[in-house]
Design a protein around this motif. Structure first.
Motif, mmCIF file in Angstrom:
data_model
loop_
_atom_site.group_PDB
_atom_site.id
_atom_site.type_symbol
_atom_site.label_atom_id
_atom_site.label_comp_id
_atom_site.label_asym_id
_atom_site.label_seq_id
_atom_site.Cartn_x
_atom_site.Cartn_y
_atom_site.Cartn_z
ATOM 1 N N ARG A 1 26.182 -52.102 -29.062
ATOM 2 C CA ARG A 1 27.252 -53.102 -28.998
ATOM 3 C C ARG A 1 26.794 -54.502 -29.405
ATOM 4 O O ARG A 1 27.573 -55.430 -29.389
ATOM 5 C CB ARG A 1 27.828 -53.146 -27.590
ATOM 6 C CG ARG A 1 28.401 -51.811 -27.175
ATOM 7 C CD ARG A 1 29.089 -51.866 -25.860
ATOM 8 N NE ARG A 1 28.185 -52.272 -24.800
ATOM 9 C CZ ARG A 1 28.553 -52.499 -23.558
ATOM 10 N NH1 ARG A 1 29.799 -52.387 -23.214
ATOM 11 N NH2 ARG A 1 27.668 -52.853 -22.647
ATOM 12 N N LEU A 2 25.525 -54.653 -29.742
ATOM 13 C CA LEU A 2 24.963 -55.934 -30.181
ATOM 14 C C LEU A 2 25.169 -57.065 -29.177
ATOM 15 O O LEU A 2 25.415 -58.203 -29.542
ATOM 16 C CB LEU A 2 25.529 -56.330 -31.547
ATOM 17 C CG LEU A 2 25.223 -55.349 -32.688
ATOM 18 C CD1 LEU A 2 25.929 -55.772 -33.955
ATOM 19 C CD2 LEU A 2 23.736 -55.227 -32.910
ATOM 20 N N LEU A 3 25.101 -56.742 -27.904
ATOM 21 C CA LEU A 3 25.154 -57.740 -26.850
ATOM 22 C C LEU A 3 23.758 -57.906 -26.273
ATOM 23 O O LEU A 3 22.927 -57.001 -26.329
ATOM 24 C CB LEU A 3 26.119 -57.312 -25.741
ATOM 25 C CG LEU A 3 27.560 -57.057 -26.168
ATOM 26 C CD1 LEU A 3 28.343 -56.458 -25.008
ATOM 27 C CD2 LEU A 3 28.209 -58.349 -26.612
ATOM 28 N N SER A 4 23.486 -59.050 -25.682
ATOM 29 C CA SER A 4 22.154 -59.255 -25.124
ATOM 30 C C SER A 4 21.953 -58.449 -23.839
ATOM 31 O O SER A 4 20.921 -57.829 -23.639
ATOM 32 C CB SER A 4 21.912 -60.744 -24.867
ATOM 33 O OG SER A 4 22.905 -61.243 -23.992
ATOM 34 N N ALA A 5 22.934 -58.468 -22.944
ATOM 35 C CA ALA A 5 22.831 -57.707 -21.698
ATOM 36 C C ALA A 5 23.675 -56.446 -21.815
ATOM 37 O O ALA A 5 24.829 -56.506 -22.202
ATOM 38 C CB ALA A 5 23.308 -58.550 -20.529
ATOM 39 N N GLY A 6 23.115 -55.307 -21.475
ATOM 40 C CA GLY A 6 23.845 -54.058 -21.592
ATOM 41 C C GLY A 6 24.184 -53.738 -23.030
ATOM 42 O O GLY A 6 25.302 -53.356 -23.350
ATOM 43 N N ARG A 7 23.215 -53.902 -23.902
ATOM 44 C CA ARG A 7 23.450 -53.770 -25.335
ATOM 45 C C ARG A 7 23.934 -52.383 -25.740
ATOM 46 O O ARG A 7 24.794 -52.240 -26.590
ATOM 47 C CB ARG A 7 22.161 -54.106 -26.075
ATOM 48 C CG ARG A 7 22.273 -53.945 -27.556
ATOM 49 C CD ARG A 7 21.039 -54.381 -28.273
ATOM 50 N NE ARG A 7 21.189 -54.105 -29.696
ATOM 51 C CZ ARG A 7 20.299 -54.426 -30.601
ATOM 52 N NH1 ARG A 7 19.195 -55.033 -30.248
ATOM 53 N NH2 ARG A 7 20.502 -54.147 -31.858
ATOM 54 N N PHE A 8 23.391 -51.355 -25.139
ATOM 55 C CA PHE A 8 23.725 -49.985 -25.517
ATOM 56 C C PHE A 8 24.694 -49.373 -24.510
ATOM 57 O O PHE A 8 24.546 -49.557 -23.307
ATOM 58 C CB PHE A 8 22.466 -49.127 -25.604
ATOM 59 C CG PHE A 8 21.484 -49.636 -26.621
ATOM 60 C CD1 PHE A 8 21.705 -49.425 -27.972
ATOM 61 C CD2 PHE A 8 20.358 -50.335 -26.227
ATOM 62 C CE1 PHE A 8 20.805 -49.896 -28.915
ATOM 63 C CE2 PHE A 8 19.460 -50.807 -27.154
ATOM 64 C CZ PHE A 8 19.682 -50.597 -28.501
ATOM 65 N N LEU A 9 25.664 -48.643 -25.003
ATOM 66 C CA LEU A 9 26.581 -47.891 -24.167
ATOM 67 C C LEU A 9 26.264 -46.412 -24.385
ATOM 68 O O LEU A 9 26.474 -45.869 -25.470
ATOM 69 C CB LEU A 9 28.036 -48.180 -24.537
ATOM 70 C CG LEU A 9 29.074 -47.516 -23.646
ATOM 71 C CD1 LEU A 9 29.000 -48.100 -22.239
ATOM 72 C CD2 LEU A 9 30.456 -47.720 -24.214
ATOM 73 N N VAL A 10 25.705 -45.779 -23.363
ATOM 74 C CA VAL A 10 25.303 -44.378 -23.432
ATOM 75 C C VAL A 10 26.410 -43.545 -22.791
ATOM 76 O O VAL A 10 26.793 -43.791 -21.652
ATOM 77 C CB VAL A 10 23.959 -44.145 -22.719
ATOM 78 C CG1 VAL A 10 23.516 -42.701 -22.875
ATOM 79 C CG2 VAL A 10 22.895 -45.094 -23.232
ATOM 80 N N SER A 11 26.918 -42.565 -23.539
ATOM 81 C CA SER A 11 27.999 -41.710 -23.051
ATOM 82 C C SER A 11 27.520 -40.270 -22.958
ATOM 83 O O SER A 11 26.995 -39.719 -23.921
ATOM 84 C CB SER A 11 29.200 -41.780 -23.992
ATOM 85 O OG SER A 11 29.717 -43.079 -24.048
ATOM 86 N N TYR A 12 27.712 -39.675 -21.793
ATOM 87 C CA TYR A 12 27.380 -38.276 -21.543
ATOM 88 C C TYR A 12 28.695 -37.515 -21.418
ATOM 89 O O TYR A 12 29.502 -37.832 -20.550
ATOM 90 C CB TYR A 12 26.576 -38.122 -20.246
ATOM 91 C CG TYR A 12 25.247 -38.829 -20.257
ATOM 92 C CD1 TYR A 12 24.090 -38.131 -20.570
ATOM 93 C CD2 TYR A 12 25.145 -40.179 -19.948
ATOM 94 C CE1 TYR A 12 22.861 -38.769 -20.571
ATOM 95 C CE2 TYR A 12 23.920 -40.823 -19.954
ATOM 96 C CZ TYR A 12 22.783 -40.114 -20.262
ATOM 97 O OH TYR A 12 21.575 -40.745 -20.267
ATOM 98 N N SER A 13 28.923 -36.516 -22.261
ATOM 99 C CA SER A 13 30.163 -35.737 -22.241
ATOM 100 C C SER A 13 29.927 -34.408 -21.542
ATOM 101 O O SER A 13 29.086 -33.614 -21.966
ATOM 102 C CB SER A 13 30.659 -35.477 -23.660
ATOM 103 O OG SER A 13 30.947 -36.684 -24.300
ATOM 104 N N PHE A 14 30.688 -34.171 -20.491
ATOM 105 C CA PHE A 14 30.620 -32.931 -19.724
ATOM 106 C C PHE A 14 31.891 -32.132 -19.977
ATOM 107 O O PHE A 14 32.969 -32.701 -20.124
ATOM 108 C CB PHE A 14 30.502 -33.225 -18.224
ATOM 109 C CG PHE A 14 29.252 -33.952 -17.846
ATOM 110 C CD1 PHE A 14 28.092 -33.267 -17.557
ATOM 111 C CD2 PHE A 14 29.234 -35.332 -17.797
ATOM 112 C CE1 PHE A 14 26.932 -33.943 -17.212
ATOM 113 C CE2 PHE A 14 28.081 -36.023 -17.455
ATOM 114 C CZ PHE A 14 26.929 -35.320 -17.164
ATOM 115 N N LEU A 15 31.772 -30.804 -20.008
ATOM 116 C CA LEU A 15 32.905 -29.931 -20.293
ATOM 117 C C LEU A 15 32.932 -28.779 -19.309
ATOM 118 O O LEU A 15 31.895 -28.206 -18.976
ATOM 119 C CB LEU A 15 32.790 -29.375 -21.718
ATOM 120 C CG LEU A 15 33.786 -28.298 -22.130
ATOM 121 C CD1 LEU A 15 35.205 -28.846 -22.167
ATOM 122 C CD2 LEU A 15 33.404 -27.712 -23.479
ATOM 123 N N SER A 16 34.149 -28.453 -18.855
ATOM 124 C CA SER A 16 34.363 -27.262 -18.050
ATOM 125 C C SER A 16 35.058 -26.223 -18.915
ATOM 126 O O SER A 16 36.160 -26.462 -19.408
ATOM 127 C CB SER A 16 35.236 -27.576 -16.836
ATOM 128 O OG SER A 16 35.616 -26.378 -16.197
#
Length: 122
Positions: free
Chosen positions: A70-85
């Motif tokens: 996201r090119l921000l200084s704090a919390g720059r990366f957004l990590v997404s974990y996708s779960f499926l049932s």
């Protein structure tokens, strides 16, 4: 006598998750793709195990891990974990904001299901 099984709607599931996971999740959102839960890196593994072991959700598969810069200084990366049932055909996405030096816990041991992807060296 016939017994009918009530399949909870996504909204009902969201309310149940909000009530049951208040200590693990700081934000929830309902999207067309499924539920989105935001948590912290320290609570990721515990949340993933709760989702996997939940008899309501049956989220047994970790399908994808995606990272957005996201090119921000704090919390720059957004990590997404996708779960499926596979049973209920519901999806839950767990998101974490991480900095450049953040260390995220591994979910490999909880979701390998005893499978080995690489042959051992011996």
């Amino acid at each position: 006598m016939l017994k009918f099984y009530h399949q909870p709607t996504t909204d009902e599931t969201l309310v149940d998750l909000q009530n049951g996971l208040r200590s693990l999740v700081y934000q929830t959102r309902n999207t067309p793709d499924g539920l989105v839960l935001r948590t912290t890196p320290t609570k990721l593994r515990q949340l993933a195990l709760v989702l996997r072991n939940s008899s309501l959700l049956l989220l047994r598969q970790l399908v994808e891990i995606a990272v957005v810069d996201r090119l921000l200084s704090a919390g720059r990366f957004l990590v997404s974990y996708s779960f499926l049932s596979y049973v209920t055909n519901q999806r839950v996405i767990v998101q974490i904001a991480a900095g450049e030096t953040s260390i995220l816990p591994s979910l490999a041991s909880a979701f390998t299901n005893g499978q080995r992807f690489f042959a051992s060296a011996s």
